[in-house]
Design a protein around this motif. Structure first.
Motif, PDB file in Angstrom:
ATOM      1  N   LEU A  11      -0.597   3.752  -4.939  1.00 49.43           N
ATOM      2  CA  LEU A  11      -0.626   2.356  -4.441  1.00 49.43           C
ATOM      3  C   LEU A  11      -2.033   2.057  -4.526  1.00 49.43           C
ATOM      4  O   LEU A  11      -3.145   2.811  -4.318  1.00 49.43           O
ATOM      5  CB  LEU A  11      -0.289   2.318  -3.042  1.00 49.43           C
ATOM      6  CG  LEU A  11      -0.400   1.139  -2.489  1.00 49.43           C
ATOM      7  CD1 LEU A  11       0.247  -0.117  -2.787  1.00 49.43           C
ATOM      8  CD2 LEU A  11      -0.098   1.336  -0.950  1.00 49.43           C
ATOM      9  N   VAL A  12      -2.168   0.825  -5.153  1.00 53.74           N
ATOM     10  CA  VAL A  12      -3.623   0.189  -5.317  1.00 53.74           C
ATOM     11  C   VAL A  12      -3.659  -1.303  -5.090  1.00 53.74           C
ATOM     12  O   VAL A  12      -2.643  -1.674  -5.252  1.00 53.74           O
ATOM     13  CB  VAL A  12      -4.126   0.686  -6.805  1.00 53.74           C
ATOM     14  CG1 VAL A  12      -3.190  -0.120  -8.052  1.00 53.74           C
ATOM     15  CG2 VAL A  12      -5.689   0.249  -6.962  1.00 53.74           C
ATOM     16  N   GLN A  13      -4.898  -1.674  -4.569  1.00 61.44           N
ATOM     17  CA  GLN A  13      -5.047  -2.945  -4.155  1.00 61.44           C
ATOM     18  C   GLN A  13      -5.313  -3.702  -5.736  1.00 61.44           C
ATOM     19  O   GLN A  13      -5.574  -3.232  -6.747  1.00 61.44           O
ATOM     20  CB  GLN A  13      -6.061  -3.304  -3.593  1.00 61.44           C
ATOM     21  CG  GLN A  13      -5.943  -2.803  -1.981  1.00 61.44           C
ATOM     22  CD  GLN A  13      -6.774  -3.126  -1.146  1.00 61.44           C
ATOM     23  OE1 GLN A  13      -8.167  -3.456  -1.326  1.00 61.44           O
ATOM     24  NE2 GLN A  13      -6.677  -3.321   0.305  1.00 61.44           N
ATOM     25  N   THR A  14      -5.002  -5.039  -5.633  1.00 55.65           N
ATOM     26  CA  THR A  14      -5.482  -5.980  -6.917  1.00 55.65           C
ATOM     27  C   THR A  14      -6.797  -5.832  -7.294  1.00 55.65           C
ATOM     28  O   THR A  14      -7.720  -5.788  -6.483  1.00 55.65           O
ATOM     29  CB  THR A  14      -5.057  -7.382  -6.814  1.00 55.65           C
ATOM     30  OG1 THR A  14      -3.606  -7.463  -6.375  1.00 55.65           O
ATOM     31  CG2 THR A  14      -5.394  -8.363  -7.679  1.00 55.65           C
ATOM     32  N   GLY A  16      -8.047  -3.129  -8.649  1.00 55.72           N
ATOM     33  CA  GLY A  16      -8.277  -1.750  -8.292  1.00 55.72           C
ATOM     34  C   GLY A  16      -8.043  -0.971  -9.840  1.00 55.72           C
ATOM     35  O   GLY A  16      -7.599  -1.625 -10.900  1.00 55.72           O
ATOM     36  N   LYS A  86      -3.160  -5.604 -11.734  1.00 59.11           N
ATOM     37  CA  LYS A  86      -2.616  -7.059 -11.023  1.00 59.11           C
ATOM     38  C   LYS A  86      -1.138  -6.648 -10.473  1.00 59.11           C
ATOM     39  O   LYS A  86      -0.432  -5.677 -10.850  1.00 59.11           O
ATOM     40  CB  LYS A  86      -2.313  -7.976 -12.236  1.00 59.11           C
ATOM     41  CG  LYS A  86      -3.679  -8.269 -12.886  1.00 59.11           C
ATOM     42  CD  LYS A  86      -3.227  -9.309 -13.921  1.00 59.11           C
ATOM     43  CE  LYS A  86      -4.673  -9.592 -14.628  1.00 59.11           C
ATOM     44  NZ  LYS A  86      -4.527 -10.698 -15.941  1.00 59.11           N
ATOM     45  N   PRO A  87      -0.711  -7.364  -9.331  1.00 63.97           N
ATOM     46  CA  PRO A  87       0.559  -7.197  -9.052  1.00 63.97           C
ATOM     47  C   PRO A  87       1.972  -7.073 -10.061  1.00 63.97           C
ATOM     48  O   PRO A  87       2.516  -6.073  -9.711  1.00 63.97           O
ATOM     49  CB  PRO A  87       0.883  -8.351  -8.121  1.00 63.97           C
ATOM     50  CG  PRO A  87      -0.477  -8.755  -7.625  1.00 63.97           C
ATOM     51  CD  PRO A  87      -1.437  -8.545  -8.799  1.00 63.97           C
ATOM     52  N   THR A  90       2.889  -3.631 -11.507  1.00 63.01           N
ATOM     53  CA  THR A  90       3.611  -2.808 -10.756  1.00 63.01           C
ATOM     54  C   THR A  90       4.955  -2.030 -11.449  1.00 63.01           C
ATOM     55  O   THR A  90       5.732  -3.000 -11.942  1.00 63.01           O
ATOM     56  CB  THR A  90       4.126  -3.390  -9.388  1.00 63.01           C
ATOM     57  OG1 THR A  90       3.263  -3.650  -8.600  1.00 63.01           O
ATOM     58  CG2 THR A  90       5.109  -2.448  -8.731  1.00 63.01           C
ATOM     59  N   VAL A 119       0.917  -2.040  -7.164  1.00 60.32           N
ATOM     60  CA  VAL A 119      -0.216  -2.875  -6.991  1.00 60.32           C
ATOM     61  C   VAL A 119      -0.239  -4.030  -5.947  1.00 60.32           C
ATOM     62  O   VAL A 119       0.863  -4.968  -5.951  1.00 60.32           O
ATOM     63  CB  VAL A 119      -0.905  -3.491  -8.370  1.00 60.32           C
ATOM     64  CG1 VAL A 119      -2.198  -4.386  -8.041  1.00 60.32           C
ATOM     65  CG2 VAL A 119      -0.750  -2.569  -9.396  1.00 60.32           C
ATOM     66  N   SER A 120      -0.938  -3.706  -4.848  1.00 63.11           N
ATOM     67  CA  SER A 120      -0.584  -4.851  -3.706  1.00 63.11           C
ATOM     68  C   SER A 120      -1.463  -6.046  -4.023  1.00 63.11           C
ATOM     69  O   SER A 120      -2.542  -5.873  -4.555  1.00 63.11           O
ATOM     70  CB  SER A 120      -0.936  -3.896  -2.487  1.00 63.11           C
ATOM     71  OG  SER A 120      -2.133  -3.712  -2.392  1.00 63.11           O
ATOM     72  N   ILE A 121      -0.872  -6.889  -3.351  1.00 60.22           N
ATOM     73  CA  ILE A 121      -1.665  -8.327  -3.369  1.00 60.22           C
ATOM     74  C   ILE A 121      -3.123  -7.960  -2.300  1.00 60.22           C
ATOM     75  O   ILE A 121      -3.068  -7.627  -1.348  1.00 60.22           O
ATOM     76  CB  ILE A 121      -0.925  -9.542  -2.916  1.00 60.22           C
ATOM     77  CG1 ILE A 121       0.402  -9.421  -3.926  1.00 60.22           C
ATOM     78  CG2 ILE A 121      -1.855 -10.858  -2.840  1.00 60.22           C
ATOM     79  CD1 ILE A 121       1.367 -10.495  -3.523  1.00 60.22           C
TER      80      ILE A 121
END
Length: 121
Positions: A11-14, A16, A86-87, A90, A119-121
């Motif tokens: 899991l990574v943030q937008t 990242g 980017k989301p 995913t 990829v989380s928002i």
């Protein structure tokens, strides 16, 4: 029997980055084109990137500039560096090893089990 083991998903943030690794257990790694595909929920599997035995690379047009594929033949490993995620990136990412062109029946293509990138928002 060649096996491919992927790692590095998560899991990574937008915005990242992640680096995926795929290690082959078989012989003649350096003789194979290696690559990555991905499959997002509800979508078909699509090509992400590939690298030939000689190190030539190609990418999906939409990913050029953000993703980079590389290989380390001494470690029987191929990498996928993913930046500015980017989301819509995913997906489950699958590593593959292309058949050895001079003996495709004896050394066919092989696929890994996949590693999930979210990829989380």
């Amino acid at each position: 029997q060649v096996q491919l083991l992927e790692s590095g998903g998560g899991l990574v943030q937008t915005g990242g980055s992640l680096r995926l690794s795929c290690t082959s257990s078989g012989q003649f790694f350096s003789h194979r084109t290696m690559g990555w595909y991905r499959q997002a929920p509800g979508k078909q599997r699509e090509s992400v990137a590939a690298i030939t035995e000689r190190g030539s690379t190609n990418y999906a047009d939409s990913l050029k500039g953000r993703f980079a594929i590389s290989r380390d033949n001494a470690r029987n490993t191929v990498y996928l560096q993913m930046n500015n995620l980017k989301p819509e990136d995913t997906a489950v990412y699958y590593c593959y090893a292309g058949a050895i062109s001079t003996a495709p029946n004896r050394y066919p293509e092989v696929w890994g089990q996949g590693t999930l990138v979210t990829v989380s928002i």
